[in-house]
Design a protein around this motif. Structure first.
Motif, mmCIF file in Angstrom:
data_model
loop_
_atom_site.group_PDB
_atom_site.id
_atom_site.type_symbol
_atom_site.label_atom_id
_atom_site.label_comp_id
_atom_site.label_asym_id
_atom_site.label_seq_id
_atom_site.Cartn_x
_atom_site.Cartn_y
_atom_site.Cartn_z
ATOM 1 N N ILE A 17 0.931 -1.424 -0.144
ATOM 2 C CA ILE A 17 -0.220 -0.242 -0.308
ATOM 3 C C ILE A 17 0.871 1.055 -0.120
ATOM 4 N N GLY A 18 0.880 2.275 -1.241
ATOM 5 C CA GLY A 18 1.784 3.544 -1.488
ATOM 6 C C GLY A 18 2.728 2.901 -2.364
ATOM 7 N N ALA A 19 2.869 4.377 -3.280
ATOM 8 C CA ALA A 19 4.021 4.005 -4.364
ATOM 9 C C ALA A 19 5.055 4.601 -4.120
ATOM 10 N N GLY A 20 5.823 5.152 -3.145
ATOM 11 C CA GLY A 20 6.159 5.618 -2.202
ATOM 12 C C GLY A 20 7.758 4.749 -2.319
ATOM 13 N N PRO A 21 8.805 5.723 -2.423
ATOM 14 C CA PRO A 21 10.199 5.032 -1.943
ATOM 15 C C PRO A 21 10.077 4.000 -1.042
ATOM 16 N N ALA A 22 9.027 3.675 -0.295
ATOM 17 C CA ALA A 22 9.100 2.196 0.211
ATOM 18 C C ALA A 22 8.773 2.035 -0.076
ATOM 19 N N GLY A 23 7.154 1.405 -0.506
ATOM 20 C CA GLY A 23 6.316 0.875 -1.782
ATOM 21 C C GLY A 23 6.588 0.939 -2.633
ATOM 22 N N PHE A 41 -0.030 -1.274 -4.533
ATOM 23 C CA PHE A 41 -1.515 0.486 -4.637
ATOM 24 C C PHE A 41 -1.273 2.244 -4.203
ATOM 25 N N GLU A 42 -2.027 2.562 -5.148
ATOM 26 C CA GLU A 42 -1.385 3.913 -5.154
ATOM 27 C C GLU A 42 -2.556 4.747 -4.658
ATOM 28 N N ARG A 43 -2.697 5.693 -4.365
ATOM 29 C CA ARG A 43 -4.027 6.655 -3.973
ATOM 30 C C ARG A 43 -3.965 7.767 -5.078
ATOM 31 N N ASP A 44 -2.578 8.103 -5.347
ATOM 32 C CA ASP A 44 -2.399 9.215 -6.423
ATOM 33 C C ASP A 44 -2.079 8.728 -7.484
ATOM 34 N N GLY A 62 5.802 7.518 -6.866
ATOM 35 C CA GLY A 62 7.179 8.171 -6.399
ATOM 36 C C GLY A 62 6.652 8.997 -5.015
ATOM 37 N N GLY A 63 5.569 8.659 -4.880
ATOM 38 C CA GLY A 63 5.369 9.148 -3.086
ATOM 39 C C GLY A 63 5.875 11.053 -3.637
ATOM 40 N N ILE A 64 6.218 10.895 -1.865
ATOM 41 C CA ILE A 64 6.398 12.992 -2.493
ATOM 42 C C ILE A 64 7.426 13.392 -2.273
ATOM 43 N N LEU A 65 8.680 12.668 -2.991
ATOM 44 C CA LEU A 65 8.954 12.679 -3.576
ATOM 45 C C LEU A 65 8.998 12.817 -5.737
ATOM 46 N N ILE A 102 11.999 18.450 -5.906
ATOM 47 C CA ILE A 102 12.719 18.727 -7.154
ATOM 48 C C ILE A 102 14.225 19.465 -6.653
ATOM 49 N N HIS A 103 14.901 19.354 -5.922
ATOM 50 C CA HIS A 103 16.003 19.473 -5.218
ATOM 51 C C HIS A 103 17.056 18.125 -5.587
ATOM 52 N N PRO A 104 18.230 19.115 -5.241
ATOM 53 C CA PRO A 104 18.693 17.535 -4.941
ATOM 54 C C PRO A 104 19.684 17.015 -4.080
ATOM 55 N N GLY A 105 20.204 16.190 -3.485
ATOM 56 C CA GLY A 105 20.246 15.686 -2.307
ATOM 57 C C GLY A 105 19.597 13.801 -2.266
ATOM 58 N N PHE A 106 19.224 14.034 -2.852
ATOM 59 C CA PHE A 106 18.494 12.303 -2.863
ATOM 60 C C PHE A 106 19.483 11.668 -3.480
ATOM 61 N N GLY A 107 19.894 10.079 -2.499
ATOM 62 C CA GLY A 107 20.455 8.811 -3.563
ATOM 63 C C GLY A 107 22.223 9.200 -3.141
ATOM 64 N N MET A 164 -7.566 4.081 -4.011
ATOM 65 C CA MET A 164 -7.295 4.570 -2.551
ATOM 66 C C MET A 164 -7.536 3.576 -1.723
ATOM 67 N N VAL A 165 -6.016 2.716 -0.689
ATOM 68 C CA VAL A 165 -6.953 1.739 0.289
ATOM 69 C C VAL A 165 -7.642 2.311 0.787
ATOM 70 N N PHE A 166 -9.370 2.119 1.126
ATOM 71 C CA PHE A 166 -9.727 2.904 2.258
ATOM 72 C C PHE A 166 -10.187 2.186 3.279
ATOM 73 N N GLY A 168 9.424 2.464 5.517
ATOM 74 C CA GLY A 168 9.296 3.916 5.700
ATOM 75 C C GLY A 168 8.968 4.815 6.386
ATOM 76 N N ASN A 169 8.463 5.993 5.860
ATOM 77 C CA ASN A 169 7.499 6.638 7.194
ATOM 78 C C ASN A 169 6.291 6.271 7.908
ATOM 79 N N VAL A 170 6.116 5.481 7.308
ATOM 80 C CA VAL A 170 5.079 4.824 7.870
ATOM 81 C C VAL A 170 5.473 4.072 9.478
HETATM 82 C C1 LIG Z 1 5.851 17.274 2.377
HETATM 83 C C2 LIG Z 1 7.177 16.528 2.677
HETATM 84 C C3 LIG Z 1 8.396 17.076 2.076
HETATM 85 C C4 LIG Z 1 9.654 16.193 2.118
HETATM 86 N N1 LIG Z 1 10.389 16.181 1.639
HETATM 87 C C5 LIG Z 1 11.464 15.746 1.690
HETATM 88 C C6 LIG Z 1 13.392 15.807 1.418
HETATM 89 O O1 LIG Z 1 12.260 17.131 0.406
HETATM 90 N N2 LIG Z 1 14.236 15.741 0.800
HETATM 91 C C7 LIG Z 1 14.104 13.684 1.709
HETATM 92 O O2 LIG Z 1 15.114 13.431 1.745
HETATM 93 N N3 LIG Z 1 12.922 13.915 2.211
HETATM 94 C C8 LIG Z 1 11.769 14.137 2.326
HETATM 95 N N4 LIG Z 1 10.473 14.041 2.799
HETATM 96 C C9 LIG Z 1 10.409 12.430 3.315
HETATM 97 C C10 LIG Z 1 10.574 11.388 2.434
HETATM 98 O O3 LIG Z 1 8.700 11.429 2.860
HETATM 99 C C11 LIG Z 1 11.009 10.480 2.524
HETATM 100 O O4 LIG Z 1 12.121 10.942 2.285
HETATM 101 C C12 LIG Z 1 10.399 9.120 1.156
HETATM 102 O O5 LIG Z 1 9.431 9.960 0.782
HETATM 103 C C13 LIG Z 1 9.871 8.226 3.028
HETATM 104 O O6 LIG Z 1 8.933 7.455 2.131
HETATM 105 P P1 LIG Z 1 8.027 6.911 1.345
HETATM 106 O O7 LIG Z 1 7.394 5.681 0.590
HETATM 107 O O8 LIG Z 1 7.999 5.776 3.610
HETATM 108 O O9 LIG Z 1 6.313 8.336 2.356
HETATM 109 P P2 LIG Z 1 6.544 9.306 0.525
HETATM 110 O O10 LIG Z 1 7.035 9.429 -0.317
HETATM 111 O O11 LIG Z 1 5.215 9.893 1.631
HETATM 112 O O12 LIG Z 1 4.693 7.195 -0.259
HETATM 113 C C14 LIG Z 1 3.548 7.032 0.769
HETATM 114 C C15 LIG Z 1 2.740 6.813 -0.068
HETATM 115 O O13 LIG Z 1 1.343 6.430 0.084
HETATM 116 C C16 LIG Z 1 0.455 6.921 -0.775
HETATM 117 N N5 LIG Z 1 -0.621 6.248 -0.049
HETATM 118 C C17 LIG Z 1 -0.784 6.740 1.791
HETATM 119 N N6 LIG Z 1 -1.986 6.301 1.972
HETATM 120 C C18 LIG Z 1 -2.327 5.530 1.136
HETATM 121 C C19 LIG Z 1 -3.962 5.159 0.882
HETATM 122 N N7 LIG Z 1 -4.356 4.108 1.770
HETATM 123 N N8 LIG Z 1 -3.443 3.850 -0.713
HETATM 124 C C20 LIG Z 1 -3.106 4.679 -1.237
HETATM 125 N N9 LIG Z 1 -2.359 5.029 -0.923
HETATM 126 C C21 LIG Z 1 -1.853 5.349 -0.139
HETATM 127 C C22 LIG Z 1 0.521 8.517 -1.046
HETATM 128 O O14 LIG Z 1 -0.041 8.736 -1.899
HETATM 129 C C23 LIG Z 1 2.263 8.053 -0.819
HETATM 130 O O15 LIG Z 1 2.687 8.236 -2.580
HETATM 131 C C24 LIG Z 1 9.315 14.946 2.963
HETATM 132 C C25 LIG Z 1 7.902 15.105 3.302
HETATM 133 C C26 LIG Z 1 7.536 14.786 3.135
HETATM 134 C C27 LIG Z 1 5.674 14.792 3.914
#
Ligand SMILES: Cc1cc2nc3c(=O)[nH]c(=O)nc-3n(C[C@H](O)[C@H](O)[C@H](O)COP(=O)(O)OP(=O)(O)OC[C@H]3O[C@@H](n4cnc5c(N)ncnc54)[C@H](O)[C@@H]3O)c2cc1C
Length: 418
Positions: free
Chosen positions: A11-17, A35-38, A42-45, A49-54, A87-89, A296-298
Motif C-alpha cells: 500500500i503506497g508507491a513512495g520510495p518504501a512501497g 496500490f497507490e491513491r495518487d 513516487g510519493g512525496i519525492l 525537485i531539489h538535489p540531495g537524494f541517493g 485508494m485503500v480505504f 518507510g515513514n509510516v
Molecule cells: C511534504 C514532505 C516533503 C518532504 N521532503 C523531503 C525532502 O525534500 N528530502 C527528503 O530526503 N525527504 C523529504 N521528505 C521525507 C520523505 O517523505 C521520505 O524521504 C520518503 O518520501 C518517505 O517515503 P515513503 O515511501 O515512506 O512515503 P511517501 O513518499 O510519503 O509515500 C507514501 C505513498 O503512499 C500513498 N498512500 C498513502 N495512503 C494510501 C492509501 N490509503 N491508499 C493508497 N495509497 C496511499 C501516498 O499517496 C504516497 O504516494 C518529505 C516528506 C514530506 C511529507
C-alpha cells in the motif's frame, strides 16, 4: 464488487512501497501489486525537485524525481504491477483490504502478505494550537512545495516559516528563488529541527534570519494573513511576556513535524508505538500481525530516503518469504529499550532470525564526541556528534543475538558523552 487474490500487496508507491515491490518479486513472489491513491508513482519525492537524494544508494546527488525514476524502472524490470488512482480505504484484521478506483469501483483484496508503505503527513496549525483567526495564507511547507514545484502556484510574497524541519528550510530557500522575501524561520526548540547542511545551504547562504527559542503566538488577518506575532520562549517553551513582536507577512509556512499515516494500520489491528506513532516492528519489518509488514515513514520518520528504500526492500522480501512459507520462525525475542538520550528508535523488538539495524534519534544534541551503544556488548561506535534531526544506526548480527544468555530479554540502546 470483485474479490482479488494476490501474493504480496503493497500500500503506497513512495520510495518504501516501490522498493518493497522489488524486494517481494526478487524474493520469488509471483503476483505483487502496489496500490497507490495518487495518479503517479513516487510519493512525496515527486515534489522534491531539489538535489540531495541517493548519495548512499547511487553515490550520486539526484533530485527526488530522478531518484524515484531509477527505482521505478527497476520495479518495472522486476515485474511489479502498479495500480494508481487506487485508494485503500479500509483494512480488516485478517489483513485483507478494500480499494476504490474510479474505473474499477470497489474491490476486496486478499494477499498472502501485505506491506504498509503509506508514508507520513505534516502537522497542521490546529495541532500546535496557535490562537487567532484562520485566514488564507497558512500552509504546511509540503503543501507549498507541491504548489510551487508541481502545480506552478506561488503561495504568497512575504513569508514566515514556523519550525525548522528540513521541508521548511528547503521551502524557505525555494520561496527566495521564486522572488518572495522570507522574514525568518522561528524554531521553538534551542536547536534546529532539520539537518545542519540544510541550515547552511538554505538559510545562511541566503541571509534568511533564523531564531531559535522562538515561536508564533498569534496569527493576524481576517480574509488573508497580514502578519504574525512572534515571541521568545523560556525553558518550559512558554512565551516570555514583553518579547512579542509583530512580523508582517502574507504567508506562514509550517514545518512543525511529520506524523506517520497509520489509520489503516490501526484498522488492521497492528500495535502502534506511542512515541514513533508507527507500527511496532522487528528487524524483518514484521508488525504484530504476522502477515502485515511495514516500511518507510509510516514506521518512523527517516532523515534520508536511502534508508526508506532499503527498509522497503527488506519488508517486501520478508513479506514474500512469509507468503511463500519461507520466512524462518523466530526462536527468541528481545525487546529494544531506549536508554540515555534516545527519543525514537525502530525496530522495537528483535528476533534472532536476521541481522538487525536499529535506527535511533537523540532527544538532545550532543556537540562533542559521544558513543552509541547496545548493551551486552552488542554494539559500540564513537560519533563526532549526535543531533535530533539525524538518525544514528546500531548494527547487530543475528549470530550475536543467538549467543546471548537465555535470561537476556531486553536490549538497551544509549547515546552517551565520552
Ligand atoms: C511534504 C514532505 C516533503 C518532504 N521532503 C523531503 C525532502 O525534500 N528530502 C527528503 O530526503 N525527504 C523529504 N521528505 C521525507 C520523505 O517523505 C521520505 O524521504 C520518503 O518520501 C518517505 O517515503 P515513503 O515511501 O515512506 O512515503 P511517501 O513518499 O510519503 O509515500 C507514501 C505513498 O503512499 C500513498 N498512500 C498513502 N495512503 C494510501 C492509501 N490509503 N491508499 C493508497 N495509497 C496511499 C501516498 O499517496 C504516497 O504516494 C518529505 C516528506 C514530506 C511529507
Amino acid at each position: 464488487m470483485t474479490d482479488i487474490r494476490i501474493d504480496v500487496a503493497v500500500i503506497g508507491a513512495g520510495p518504501a512501497g516501490v522498493a518493497a515491490g522489488i524486494g517481494a518479486r526478487e524474493a520469488g513472489a509471483e503476483h505483487v501489486v502496489v496500490f497507490e491513491r495518487d495518479w503517479d508513482l513516487g510519493g512525496i519525492l515527486q515534489q522534491c525537485i531539489h538535489p540531495g537524494f541517493g548519495l548512499h544508494t547511487f553515490k550520486e546527488e539526484l533530485t527526488g524525481p530522478e531518484y524515484m525514476h531509477r527505482w521505478i524502472e527497476r520495479a518495472h524490470g522486476a515485474g511489479v504491477t502498479f495500480r494508481t488512482n487506487t485508494m485503500v480505504f479500509r483494512m480488516e484484521e485478517d489483513g485483507s483490504f478494500w480499494t476504490m478506483n474510479p474505473n474499477e469501483g470497489i474491490r476486496h483484496v486478499h494477499a498472502g502478505a501485505i506491506v504498509l508503505g503509506m508514508g507520513c503527513r505534516e502537522r497542521p496549525l490546529g495541532a500546535i494550537r496557535v490562537p487567532g483567526s484562520r485566514p488564507a495564507g497558512i500552509y504546511t511547507a509540503g503543501t507549498a512545495q507541491r504548489f510551487v514545484n508541481m502545480e506552478g502556484y506561488m503561495p504568497g510574497n512575504r513569508v514566515v516559516v514556523l519550525g525548522s524541519g528540513d521541508i521548511g528550510l528547503i521551502m524557505a530557500r525555494r520561496m527566495m528563488w521564486e522572488g518572495a522575501s522570507v522574514e525568518g524561520v522561528f524554531e521553538i526548540m534551542s536547536w534546529p529541527g532539520g539537518l545542519r547542511r540544510n541550515i547552511a545551504q538554505c538559510l545562511d547562504d541566503y541571509g534568511i534570519p533564523f531564531y531559535l527559542d522562538h515561536t508564533v503566538t498569534r496569527v493576524h488577518g481576517k480574509d488573508r494573513l497580514e502578519g504574525v506575532t512572534v515571541a521568545k520562549v523560556d525553558a518550559n517553551k512558554k512565551p516570555i511576556l514583553g518579547t512579542e513582536r509583530f512580523v508582517a507577512c502574507d504567508t506562514l509556512l509550517l514545518a512543525v513535524g511529520l506524523i506517520p499515516e497509520n489509520e489503516l494500520s490501526r484498522m488492521a489491528g497492528v500495535q502502534i508505538h506511542p512515541v514513533t506513532g508507527g507500527p511496532v516492528v522487528n528487524q524483518c519489518l514484521q508488525t504484530t500481525r504476522e502477515n502485515v509488514f511495514a516500511a518507510g515513514n509510516v514506521v518512523i520518520v527517516y532523515d534520508l530516503v536511502d534508508w526508506v528504500s532499503a527498509e522497503g526492500y527488506k519488508a517486501g522480501k520478508n513479506a514474500a518469504l512469509f507468503a511463500l512459507d519461507g520466512l524462518p520462525k523466530a526462536t527468541r525475542r528481545f525487546d529494544v529499550r531506549g536508554g540515555e538520550n534516545v527519543r525514537l528508535f525502530s525496530p522495537q523488538w528483535l528476533s534472532d532470525q536476521e541481522d538487525a539495524t536499529i535506527f535511533l534519534r537523540v532527544t538532545k544534541p550532543v556537540e562533542q564526541r559521544c558513543r552509541v551503544t547496545a548493551d551486552h556488548g552488542l554494539f559500540s561506535k564513537t560519533l563526532r556528534y549526535a543531533r535530533p534531526g539525524e538518525m544514528n544506526e546500531v548494527h547487530i548480527k543475528a549470530e550475536q543475538l543467538r549467543m546471548l544468555p537465555p535470561d537476556v530479554r531486553e536490549i538497551t540502546v544509549d547515546v552517551e558523552e565520552e
